[in-house]
Design a protein around this motif. Sequence first.
Motif, PDB file in Angstrom:
ATOM      1  N   MET A   5     -48.212  38.747  -8.285  1.00 21.41           N
ATOM      2  CA  MET A   5     -48.593  39.368  -9.093  1.00 21.41           C
ATOM      3  C   MET A   5     -47.178  40.421  -9.377  1.00 21.41           C
ATOM      4  N   VAL A   6     -47.486  40.935 -10.534  1.00 18.17           N
ATOM      5  CA  VAL A   6     -46.843  42.615 -10.956  1.00 18.17           C
ATOM      6  C   VAL A   6     -47.411  43.442 -11.226  1.00 18.17           C
ATOM      7  N   THR A   7     -47.735  45.102 -10.823  1.00 25.04           N
ATOM      8  CA  THR A   7     -48.419  45.630 -10.970  1.00 25.04           C
ATOM      9  C   THR A   7     -47.814  46.823 -11.174  1.00 25.04           C
ATOM     10  N   GLY A   8     -48.553  47.531 -12.560  1.00 24.51           N
ATOM     11  CA  GLY A   8     -47.937  48.821 -13.066  1.00 24.51           C
ATOM     12  C   GLY A   8     -48.888  50.006 -12.093  1.00 24.51           C
ATOM     13  N   ASN A   9     -48.815  50.962 -12.668  1.00 25.65           N
ATOM     14  CA  ASN A   9     -49.741  52.022 -11.867  1.00 25.65           C
ATOM     15  C   ASN A   9     -51.107  51.816 -12.888  1.00 25.65           C
ATOM     16  N   SER A  10     -51.693  52.994 -11.728  1.00 24.87           N
ATOM     17  CA  SER A  10     -53.622  52.081 -12.403  1.00 24.87           C
ATOM     18  C   SER A  10     -54.226  53.909 -12.248  1.00 24.87           C
ATOM     19  N   HIS A  11     -54.917  54.213 -12.866  1.00 26.31           N
ATOM     20  CA  HIS A  11     -54.823  55.423 -12.840  1.00 26.31           C
ATOM     21  C   HIS A  11     -56.663  55.217 -12.196  1.00 26.31           C
ATOM     22  N   LEU A  12     -57.442  55.981 -12.036  1.00 22.75           N
ATOM     23  CA  LEU A  12     -58.785  55.973 -10.974  1.00 22.75           C
ATOM     24  C   LEU A  12     -59.815  56.168 -11.803  1.00 22.75           C
ATOM     25  N   SER A  13     -59.425  56.780 -12.970  1.00 17.63           N
ATOM     26  CA  SER A  13     -60.187  57.286 -14.523  1.00 17.63           C
ATOM     27  C   SER A  13     -60.799  55.966 -14.887  1.00 17.63           C
ATOM     28  N   MET A  14     -59.412  55.110 -15.016  1.00 21.03           N
ATOM     29  CA  MET A  14     -59.632  53.599 -15.993  1.00 21.03           C
ATOM     30  C   MET A  14     -59.987  53.276 -15.380  1.00 21.03           C
ATOM     31  N   LYS A  15     -61.142  52.389 -16.040  1.00 16.44           N
ATOM     32  CA  LYS A  15     -61.459  50.669 -15.475  1.00 16.44           C
ATOM     33  C   LYS A  15     -60.611  49.872 -15.841  1.00 16.44           C
ATOM     34  N   THR A  16     -59.883  48.854 -15.248  1.00 12.18           N
ATOM     35  CA  THR A  16     -59.021  47.809 -15.531  1.00 12.18           C
ATOM     36  C   THR A  16     -60.036  46.872 -15.286  1.00 12.18           C
ATOM     37  N   ILE A  17     -59.589  45.672 -16.535  1.00 13.79           N
ATOM     38  CA  ILE A  17     -60.308  44.470 -17.548  1.00 13.79           C
ATOM     39  C   ILE A  17     -59.091  43.327 -17.562  1.00 13.79           C
ATOM     40  N   THR A  18     -59.554  42.392 -17.560  1.00 17.16           N
ATOM     41  CA  THR A  18     -58.928  41.724 -18.092  1.00 17.16           C
ATOM     42  C   THR A  18     -58.565  41.358 -19.582  1.00 17.16           C
ATOM     43  N   LEU A  19     -57.366  40.790 -20.416  1.00 20.88           N
ATOM     44  CA  LEU A  19     -57.496  40.967 -21.937  1.00 20.88           C
ATOM     45  C   LEU A  19     -58.442  40.469 -22.382  1.00 20.88           C
ATOM     46  N   CYS A  20     -59.383  39.727 -21.916  1.00 28.08           N
ATOM     47  CA  CYS A  20     -60.422  38.839 -22.669  1.00 28.08           C
ATOM     48  C   CYS A  20     -61.069  39.091 -22.973  1.00 28.08           C
ATOM     49  N   ALA A  21     -61.704  39.969 -21.578  1.00 30.29           N
ATOM     50  CA  ALA A  21     -62.319  41.672 -21.545  1.00 30.29           C
ATOM     51  C   ALA A  21     -62.423  42.555 -22.283  1.00 30.29           C
ATOM     52  N   MET A  22     -61.356  43.023 -23.208  1.00 28.48           N
ATOM     53  CA  MET A  22     -61.206  43.847 -24.090  1.00 28.48           C
ATOM     54  C   MET A  22     -61.873  43.796 -25.225  1.00 28.48           C
ATOM     55  N   GLU A  23     -62.071  44.911 -26.835  1.00 28.89           N
ATOM     56  CA  GLU A  23     -62.767  45.025 -26.793  1.00 28.89           C
ATOM     57  C   GLU A  23     -61.850  45.238 -28.232  1.00 28.89           C
ATOM     58  N   THR A  24     -62.279  44.567 -29.424  1.00 24.85           N
ATOM     59  CA  THR A  24     -61.163  44.244 -30.521  1.00 24.85           C
ATOM     60  C   THR A  24     -60.980  45.454 -30.799  1.00 24.85           C
ATOM     61  N   ARG A  25     -59.612  45.436 -31.504  1.00 26.87           N
ATOM     62  CA  ARG A  25     -58.990  47.062 -32.223  1.00 26.87           C
ATOM     63  C   ARG A  25     -59.342  48.209 -30.865  1.00 26.87           C
ATOM     64  N   LYS A  26     -59.390  47.974 -29.323  1.00 25.92           N
ATOM     65  CA  LYS A  26     -59.175  48.697 -28.163  1.00 25.92           C
ATOM     66  C   LYS A  26     -57.669  48.764 -27.901  1.00 25.92           C
ATOM     67  N   THR A  27     -57.683  49.379 -27.277  1.00 28.76           N
ATOM     68  CA  THR A  27     -55.960  49.894 -26.990  1.00 28.76           C
ATOM     69  C   THR A  27     -55.921  50.471 -25.494  1.00 28.76           C
ATOM     70  N   GLY A  28     -55.133  49.311 -25.143  1.00 28.96           N
ATOM     71  CA  GLY A  28     -54.922  50.189 -23.430  1.00 28.96           C
ATOM     72  C   GLY A  28     -53.628  50.267 -22.433  1.00 28.96           C
ATOM     73  N   LYS A  29     -53.329  50.009 -21.357  1.00 29.17           N
ATOM     74  CA  LYS A  29     -51.756  49.601 -20.957  1.00 29.17           C
ATOM     75  C   LYS A  29     -52.151  49.020 -19.921  1.00 29.17           C
ATOM     76  N   ILE A  30     -51.140  47.883 -19.918  1.00 32.10           N
ATOM     77  CA  ILE A  30     -51.264  46.987 -19.203  1.00 32.10           C
ATOM     78  C   ILE A  30     -50.854  47.512 -17.200  1.00 32.10           C
TER      79      ILE A  30
END
Length: 83
Positions: free
Chosen positions: A1-26
């Motif tokens: 597993m490779v991790t980055g910085n996560s922010h507590l106020s953001m939710k983390t989901i898989t790419l499959c669960a994202m809505e199209t045309r939405k932007t996030g951070k890996i």
Amino acid sequence: MVTGNSHLSMKTITLCAMETRKTGKIDRLETKNPGILQKLMAMGILPGMPITLLRKSPSYLFEVDQTRYAVDREIANHIYVSC
């Protein structure tokens, strides 16, 4: 597993669960398959990079660092995004 910085106020989901045309951070790449992890990293898909999901079908088309990639659902399930 490779991790980055996560922010507590953001939710983390898989790419499959994202809505199209939405932007996030890996947030992280999570897989027990070293081949998949190596492939994603070689493509430049790394934690902390901004990612935009463009399409879900027939494959997951997304953009990272001004480059577009298409992967199948199995690979997309290993990419976790904070949004």
